[in-house]
Design an enzyme around this catalytic site. Structure first.
Site, short mmCIF file in Angstrom:
data_model
loop_
_atom_site.label_atom_id
_atom_site.label_comp_id
_atom_site.label_asym_id
_atom_site.label_seq_id
_atom_site.Cartn_x
_atom_site.Cartn_y
_atom_site.Cartn_z
CG HIS A 65 -1.91 -1.03 1.37
ND1 HIS A 65 -2.04 -1.83 2.48
CD2 HIS A 65 -2.87 -1.44 0.51
CE1 HIS A 65 -3.05 -2.67 2.31
NE2 HIS A 65 -3.57 -2.47 1.11
CE LYS A 91 -13.83 -5.90 5.03
NZ LYS A 91 -13.20 -5.22 3.90
NE ARG A 105 -2.27 -7.89 -3.94
CZ ARG A 105 -2.96 -8.22 -2.87
NH1 ARG A 105 -2.35 -8.29 -1.71
NH2 ARG A 105 -4.25 -8.52 -2.94
CB SER A 129 -4.12 -6.51 4.86
OG SER A 129 -3.72 -5.29 4.33
#
Ligand code: PNS
Length: 159
Positions: A16, A40, A89, A127
């Site tokens: 990031h 979430k 990615r 992450s």
């Protein structure tokens, strides 16, 4: 050009950070937008994620950090940003990102999505793996900035 780089950032990774630095060079102003969605489950609260990003971006004069809920295109409009930046990615990322970009385009045709290919040395970082490896006591020092490393250690060791 004012652009938005949105994400969960739970937590922010070196991948990031690379996108933030490169996007900040491309645009006049960059808003890094942290998704705050009470429905979430996240490891770090929205405030913790905001604080970590503030610290990491403190020397970037054209970068601001904000929290948002609801639709990203609505927040982009509210922020007067015409561009959404997304890091990509892999081919798997691309399929998901393409769908999101097309849906966002339908929701607001004035907002464009720009893809930035991730740095070749950072494509394996995510992450979720940062959290998994840290939870089992593994080394995450090569995946996250020191601010995140310290905060993760604090959280996992309840300091
Ligand atoms: O870092 P992430 O988790 O891949 O980021 C995903 C994010 C936050 C950009 C995406 O989930 C999002 O935009 N959420 C806000 C709700 C929304 O606009 N959904 C429609 C997407 S087409």
């Amino acid at each position: 050009m004012r652009a938005i780089y949105a994400g969960s950032f739970d937590p922010v990774t070196n991948g990031h950070c690379d996108i933030i630095q490169r996007a900040a060079r491309l645009c006049d102003e960059l808003v890094v937008a942290v998704l705050s969605n009470p429905a979430k489950v996240t490891k770090f609260t929205a405030q913790e994620r905001l604080d970590m990003l503030q610290e990491i971006c403190k020397d970037m004069p054209n970068v601001t950090i904000a929290a948002f809920g609801g639709l990203l295109v609505d927040f982009a409009k509210q922020q007067n940003a015409k561009v959404i930046i997304r890091g990509v990615r892999s081919a798997a990322d691309f399929e998901y990102e393409m769908q999101m970009a097309q849906l966002n385009k339908e929701l607001d045709p004035d907002i464009e999505t720009l893809f930035l290919p991730s740095d070749v040395g950072l494509t394996h970082i995510s992450s979720s793996f940062v959290k998994e490896i840290a939870d089992f006591g593994g080394n995450i020092g090569f995946m996250v900035p020191s601010t995140v490393l310290n905060k993760m250690f604090e959280k996992n060791n309840k300091l």
